[in-house]
Design a protein around this motif. Structure first.
Motif, PDB file in Angstrom:
ATOM      1  N   TYR A 233      14.058 -13.173   2.988  1.00  0.00           N
ATOM      2  CA  TYR A 233      13.340 -14.438   2.823  1.00  0.00           C
ATOM      3  C   TYR A 233      12.758 -14.855   4.168  1.00  0.00           C
ATOM      4  O   TYR A 233      13.127 -14.326   5.216  1.00  0.00           O
ATOM      5  CB  TYR A 233      14.269 -15.531   2.271  1.00  0.00           C
ATOM      6  N   LYS A 234      11.834 -15.886   4.172  1.00  0.00           N
ATOM      7  CA  LYS A 234      11.168 -16.456   5.348  1.00  0.00           C
ATOM      8  C   LYS A 234      10.647 -15.353   6.266  1.00  0.00           C
ATOM      9  O   LYS A 234      11.080 -15.185   7.411  1.00  0.00           O
ATOM     10  CB  LYS A 234      12.094 -17.393   6.106  1.00  0.00           C
ATOM     11  N   ILE A 235       9.704 -14.628   5.730  1.00  0.00           N
ATOM     12  CA  ILE A 235       9.123 -13.504   6.458  1.00  0.00           C
ATOM     13  C   ILE A 235       7.803 -13.964   7.063  1.00  0.00           C
ATOM     14  O   ILE A 235       6.952 -14.553   6.398  1.00  0.00           O
ATOM     15  CB  ILE A 235       8.891 -12.311   5.504  1.00  0.00           C
ATOM     16  N   TYR A 236       7.649 -13.677   8.386  1.00  0.00           N
ATOM     17  CA  TYR A 236       6.422 -14.000   9.101  1.00  0.00           C
ATOM     18  C   TYR A 236       5.657 -12.709   9.421  1.00  0.00           C
ATOM     19  O   TYR A 236       6.245 -11.619   9.472  1.00  0.00           O
ATOM     20  CB  TYR A 236       6.716 -14.741  10.404  1.00  0.00           C
ATOM     21  N   ASP A 239       6.940  -9.473  11.488  1.00  0.00           N
ATOM     22  CA  ASP A 239       8.337  -9.116  11.256  1.00  0.00           C
ATOM     23  C   ASP A 239       8.425  -7.680  10.754  1.00  0.00           C
ATOM     24  O   ASP A 239       7.537  -7.187  10.047  1.00  0.00           O
ATOM     25  CB  ASP A 239       8.975 -10.054  10.234  1.00  0.00           C
ATOM     26  N   SER A 307       6.774 -13.077   0.118  1.00  0.00           N
ATOM     27  CA  SER A 307       5.787 -14.000   0.662  1.00  0.00           C
ATOM     28  C   SER A 307       5.835 -13.907   2.176  1.00  0.00           C
ATOM     29  O   SER A 307       6.896 -14.097   2.789  1.00  0.00           O
ATOM     30  CB  SER A 307       6.083 -15.429   0.209  1.00  0.00           C
ATOM     31  N   VAL A 308       4.676 -13.609   2.794  1.00  0.00           N
ATOM     32  CA  VAL A 308       4.566 -13.451   4.241  1.00  0.00           C
ATOM     33  C   VAL A 308       3.806 -14.642   4.789  1.00  0.00           C
ATOM     34  O   VAL A 308       2.666 -14.902   4.398  1.00  0.00           O
ATOM     35  CB  VAL A 308       3.863 -12.132   4.612  1.00  0.00           C
ATOM     36  N   THR A 309       4.433 -15.376   5.712  1.00  0.00           N
ATOM     37  CA  THR A 309       3.792 -16.538   6.335  1.00  0.00           C
ATOM     38  C   THR A 309       2.859 -16.064   7.438  1.00  0.00           C
ATOM     39  O   THR A 309       3.232 -15.217   8.267  1.00  0.00           O
ATOM     40  CB  THR A 309       4.840 -17.492   6.906  1.00  0.00           C
ATOM     41  N   ALA A 340       1.271 -20.417  13.506  1.00  0.00           N
ATOM     42  CA  ALA A 340       2.646 -20.866  13.235  1.00  0.00           C
ATOM     43  C   ALA A 340       3.276 -21.292  14.551  1.00  0.00           C
ATOM     44  O   ALA A 340       3.782 -20.458  15.319  1.00  0.00           O
ATOM     45  CB  ALA A 340       3.434 -19.756  12.560  1.00  0.00           C
ATOM     46  N   GLU A 342       6.024 -22.783  15.126  1.00  0.00           N
ATOM     47  CA  GLU A 342       7.466 -22.572  15.220  1.00  0.00           C
ATOM     48  C   GLU A 342       7.818 -21.165  15.667  1.00  0.00           C
ATOM     49  O   GLU A 342       8.949 -20.913  16.104  1.00  0.00           O
ATOM     50  CB  GLU A 342       8.134 -22.866  13.870  1.00  0.00           C
ATOM     51  N   ARG A 343       6.845 -20.252  15.572  1.00  0.00           N
ATOM     52  CA  ARG A 343       7.116 -18.874  15.995  1.00  0.00           C
ATOM     53  C   ARG A 343       6.217 -18.424  17.127  1.00  0.00           C
ATOM     54  O   ARG A 343       6.472 -17.378  17.723  1.00  0.00           O
ATOM     55  CB  ARG A 343       6.906 -17.926  14.802  1.00  0.00           C
TER      56      ARG A 343
END
Length: 731
Positions: A233-236, A239, A307-309, A340, A342-343
C-alpha cells in the motif's frame, strides 16, 4: 473346292437365323422420349420411387432395335442399360432420402441416333432425427471427451454440428451419415450437449431437427494461482516493486504447466511453477497486474491492481514571447505543476533541455534564455527526481522570417480607363503578411495573406498615364514598422482613337499606272494591329502588327479595278477595335489614253470638216455651172415612195422637180412687171450615168420658181423676154 463350299455354308448359317429374313437397310426414327416419376414428383422419405423412361420408335422392319438407355441426375450419369425390346425402362429408387432430391432425365441412343427427354424434378422431404453419443458424462477441467452424431438412414454430403448450451462449438463435413468430435471444457459446472446435421442438395440444403441433449458435468481442478505485490500500500513513483506469481495445491499431471506475469498488455516474466519480477513504480504505467496459469485447455487467472502516487507531474515547456523572429531573444520555461512534498523537496527536482546542444543558457532552474535560430528547432524539457524521469511534450520553435521589401507590379496589362489588378508580394516573410496599397502615401486598401499560395491583389483604375507611378504598397508581419515598395512602374496601354485612312499618290489626279499609298494612322499605345479592307470583301487586303502608330500599304501600279471604297481597322492590347471612315478611290484613264482619244477625236473632226468643206464646194461648183443655186426638193408624193423602190434603177427616165432662183439682174425694160413669183415647170431627165444628157433630153419639164425683185411702182422696167434664160427643150 468342297472345303470352300463347306466354309461358305457355315458362315451363312451363322449369319441367317432359320425362318427369318434380315433387312440390312432397315429404317427407323425416334419420335419421342419421356421420363415420368412414380408415384409422384413430391414424396416423403422412405417412399419407393420408380423412374420410367418411355421411347416411341418407328421402324420399317419387324426386327427389334438395340436401344441404349441413360438416366441422368443433375446432369450426372447414374444408370446405363442396353435393351433389345421396346418395353419401357424402369429405374427404381427404393426408400428415397432427401439426398435423392434433384432433376432427372433419360436419353436413348439407337445406332448413333439419340434423343433426350425433358427434365423432371423429384423432391423428397423429411430427415431422420440425429442421435448423439458421449463416451463420458463427468470430466475435469480441460479433460477431453468424444462425441459422435449419427443421421440414421441418410445419404449424401452431410454437415454435422455440435452445440454446447446452444452455442456451436464444432463443425464436421463428411460423406457419410456419422461424425465424431473431441470436446474439452474450460469452465466448471453443468454443460448441455446436442447435435444436428444438414444434407447438402444442389442447389439448396435441408436441415434436420436437434438431437436429444446430454448433460456433462465438469469438475474444478484443485490448483490455485497466487499473486503478491510488495509494498502492499501507499506506493509512490520511484518505489521498488516486487511481484511474485505462484500456484498451490498442484497435483501431478501429464499436462505441461505455464505461468505468465503481465502488466496490462506488457508481458513481464514467464515460468513453470514460480515467477518473480522487480521494477520501479511509475504513475503512468497501468496499475493492474495478472498472473496466468495454463495447463492444457485449463486456464487459471488472478489479478491485482495497485495505485501509484505521482512524485511530480509531467513538466510543461513554454516560450515567451509567443511569436519570435529569427535571431530575436526568447525565453523557454520548464515547470512541473505539482509534486509530492511529503516525499520530495523542491530542490531535488531538476530540469534540463533535450537535446543539450540547444544554444540556450540556463538562467534559473527550468528557465532558459537565448536567440532564436534561423530554422525550426524542437525542444523537450526533462524533469528528474529520485530516479524518476519525465519528459514534456516537444515544443517546436518556428522562428518567423521578417518580411522583405515588397514588390508591386501589374497583373496582365494596365489599360487606361479600365480596371486592372495590382499585385503586392514579398520574396520572404512568415505568414500572415498584411499588404496595404497606397497612393501618394495615402492608404487605400489592406489585405492579409495567410496561406502559401494566396496573393495580395488590388483593383486599380487610372484616367491618366502618369497616375500609375503614384501607387506603392506596404508589407508588414510583425510589430515593427512596415516596409514600402518602390513606386509602380508599368506601361499604360492607351486605347486607340482617331483612326484615319489617308491617300498618298504621285499625282493630283489618280490615274491608271500611278502608284498609291494607303496610310492608316491612329492615336494610342503600340503595338497596334492594322487591317485594311475594301468594301465588299470579308478578308483584309493587308494586315500587320506595328510598333508605330501608323502603317502603309502600297499599290505600285493602279488600274480601274482598284476603284472603290477602302477603310481600315486597328486594335491594340486594350482590345477595342476601331474603324476609320471609308475613303473613295476613283482611278481615271491614263494620260496617253486620253491623248489617243483626243487625237482620234480631232482627226475625226478634221475629217468631217474637210468633208463638209468639200461637200459645200462641190455644190457651189454645180450652181456656178447652172448660174443658179439649186436645192433639190421632192414633190409631196415623193415622200410616199418606198425606200426599196427608190433603190431600184428604172428604165423610165426619172423626173425631178427643182426650184430655180435667178440671182442675176435682168433688164427691167424687157421683163414685164410681175407681182409674186414666176413659176416655170420643166421636166429633167437624169442620165443613167448620173449626168444629164441635154442632147437626148425629150419632153422634159422643169418646175422652177423664179424669184425676181419686186419693182417699185414709180420705176420703169423695159420689157424683156423673161424666159430667155431657161433651157430650150431639145427634140
Amino acid at each position: 473346292m468342297g472345303l470352300l463350299l463347306l466354309l461358305t455354308s457355315t458362315l451363312l448359317s451363322s449369319y441367317f437365323h432359320p425362318g427369318r429374313v434380315v433387312n440390312a437397310q432397315q429404317s427407323f426414327t425416334i419420335r419421342d422420349v419421356t421420363l415420368s416419376i412414380e408415384p409422384s414428383t413430391d414424396v416423403t422419405r422412405d417412399t419407393n420411387v420408380t423412374l420410367r423412361c418411355q421411347a416411341i420408335v418407328s421402324s420399317s422392319g419387324q426386327e427389334p432395335l438395340s436401344r441404349e438407355y441413360t438416366i441422368y441426375k443433375d446432369s450426372n450419369t447414374i444408370y446405363t442399360k442396353t435393351s433389345s425390346t421396346s418395353e419401357d425402362l424402369l429405374y427404381p429408387l427404393p426408400e428415397v432420402r432427401v439426398s435423392n432430391t434433384g432433376k432427372y432425365k433419360c436419353a436413348i441412343n439407337i445406332e448413333g441416333k439419340q434423343m433426350t427427354s425433358q427434365a423432371k424434378k423429384l423432391t423428397v422431404t423429411g430427415l431422420s432425427r440425429p442421435v448423439l453419443h458421449l463416451n463420458k458424462r463427468v470430466v475435469s477441467e480441460g479433460e477431453e471427451l468424444t462425441a459422435s452424431c449419427t443421421a440414421p438412414g441418410e445419404t449424401g454430403f452431410i454437415f454435422f454440428y455440435f452445440y454446447e448450451d446452444s452455442k456451436e462449438i464444432v463443425e464436421k463435413q463428411v460423406n457419410s451419415n456419422q461424425a465424431e468430435a473431441k470436446l474439452r471444457f474450460s469452465s466448471i459446472g453443468i454443460h448441455k450437449i446436442h447435435c444436428a446435421y444438414i444434407v447438402l442438395v444442389t442447389p439448396g440444403s435441408f436441415k434436420s431437427n436437434q438431437s436429444t441433449s446430454i448433460t456433462v458435468s465438469v469438475k474444478e481442478l484443485p490448483v490455485t494461482v497466487v499473486l503478491e505485490i510488495s509494498p502492499p500500500y501507499k506506493i509512490y513513483e520511484g518505489d521498488q516493486l516486487v511481484i511474485l506469481c505462484t500456484m498451490s495445491n498442484f497435483g501431478r499431471t501429464s499436462e505441461s504447466v505455464h505461468l505468465y506475469l503481465s502488466q496490462g498488455t506488457r508481458l513481464l516474466s514467464t515460468g513453470s511453477t514460480k515467477v518473480n519480477h522487480s521494477m520501479v513504480a511509475q504513475a503512468k504505467d497501468p496499475g493492474e497486474f495478472e498472473c496466468r496459469l495454463e495447463m492444457g485447455n485449463v486456464v487459471k487467472v488472478t489479478t491485482k491492481t495497485i495505485s501509484v502516487t505521482e512524485l511530480f507531474s509531467v513538466p510543461t515547456l513554454t516560450m515567451s514571447p509567443a511569436e519570435v523572429f529569427q535571431k530575436e531573444y526568447m525565453t523557454l520555461t520548464c515547470k512541473s505543476e505539482s509534486y509530492a512534498s511529503e516525499r520530495l523537496r523542491k530542490g531535488e527536482l531538476t530540469y534540463s533541455l533535450d537535446p543539450p546542444q540547444s544554444f540556450l543558457m540556463s538562467k534559473d532552474n527550468g528557465v532558459f534564455f537565448g536567440k532564436a535560430l534561423l530554422l525550426d528547432f524542437n525542444y523537450t524539457c526533462v524533469a528528474q527526481a529520485k530516479g524518476v524521469v519525465k519528459h514534456s511534450e516537444t515544443l517546436t520553435v518556428r522562428p518567423k522570417v521578417a518580411v522583405s521589401i515588397p514588390k508591386i507590379l501589374v497583373v496582365g496589362r494596365a489599360i487606361l480607363g479600365q480596371p486592372f489588378k495590382v499585385l503586392c508580394q514579398s520574396d520572404t516573410g512568415s505568414l500572415p503578411i498584411n499588404y496595404t496599397l497606397l497612393k501618394d502615401y495615402t492608404p487605400l486598401s489592406t489585405t492579409s495573406v495567410k496561406l502559401p499560395f494566396q496573393q495580395a491583389l488590388f483593383t486599380v483604375n487610372i484616367t491618366n498615364s502618369n497616375e500609375i507611378n503614384k501607387y506603392m504598397c506596404e508589407a508588414k508581419n510583425s510589430h515593427k514598422e512596415g516596409l514600402l515598395s518602390k513606386r509602380l512602374n508599368a506601361t499604360v496601354v492607351v486605347p486607340l482613337t482617331d483612326l484615319i485612312l489617308s491617300i498618298l499618290s504621285n499625282s493630283q489626279e489618280i490615274s491608271e499606272g500611278d502608284y498609291l499609298y494607303l496610310i492608316c494612322s491612329t492615336l494610342g499605345t503600340p503595338p497596334i494591329t492594322f487591317k485594311l479592307y475594301r468594301e465588299g470583301t470579308e478578308q483584309p487586303l493587308y494586315s500587320t502588327t506595328s510598333n508605330l502608330n501608323n502603317t502603309s500599304y502600297e499599290i505600285p501600279v493602279l488600274s480601274k479595278e482598284h476603284s472603290g471604297k477602302y477603310y481600315c481597322e486597328a486594335v491594340n492590347h486594350a482590345n477595342i477595335v476601331i474603324t476609320s471612315d471609308p475613303v473613295i478611290i476613283e482611278v481615271h484613264l491614263a494620260l496617253w489614253k486620253k491623248a489617243v482619244i483626243g487625237g482620234f477625236s480631232l482627226v475625226v473632226l478634221l475629217v468631217l470638216l474637210v468633208a463638209a468643206v468639200l461637200y459645200f464646194r462641190s455644190n457651189r461648183v454645180k450652181v456656178d455651172r447652172a448660174e443658179v443655186s439649186v436645192w433639190s426638193k421632192r414633190p409631196p408624193d415623193a415622200d410616199a415612195t418606198n425606200d426599196e423602190e427608190s433603190s431600184v434603177v428604172s428604165s423610165e427616165p426619172d423626173v425631178e422637180y427643182t426650184e430655180v432662183v435667178h440671182p442675176r439682174p435682168v433688164d427691167p425694160a424687157r421683163v414685164p412687171l410681175r407681182k409674186g413669183t414666176d413659176t416655170v415647170y420643166s421636166e429633167l431627165q437624169n442620165s443613167p450615168h448620173g449626168a444629164a444628157d441635154h442632147h437626148d433630153y425629150q419632153g422634159s419639164v422643169e418646175y422652177a420658181e423664179l424669184n425676181g425683185e419686186q419693182p417699185e411702182a414709180d420705176h420703169y422696167y423695159p420689157e424683156v423676154n423673161s424666159y430667155q434664160d431657161l433651157p430650150v427643150p431639145v427634140d
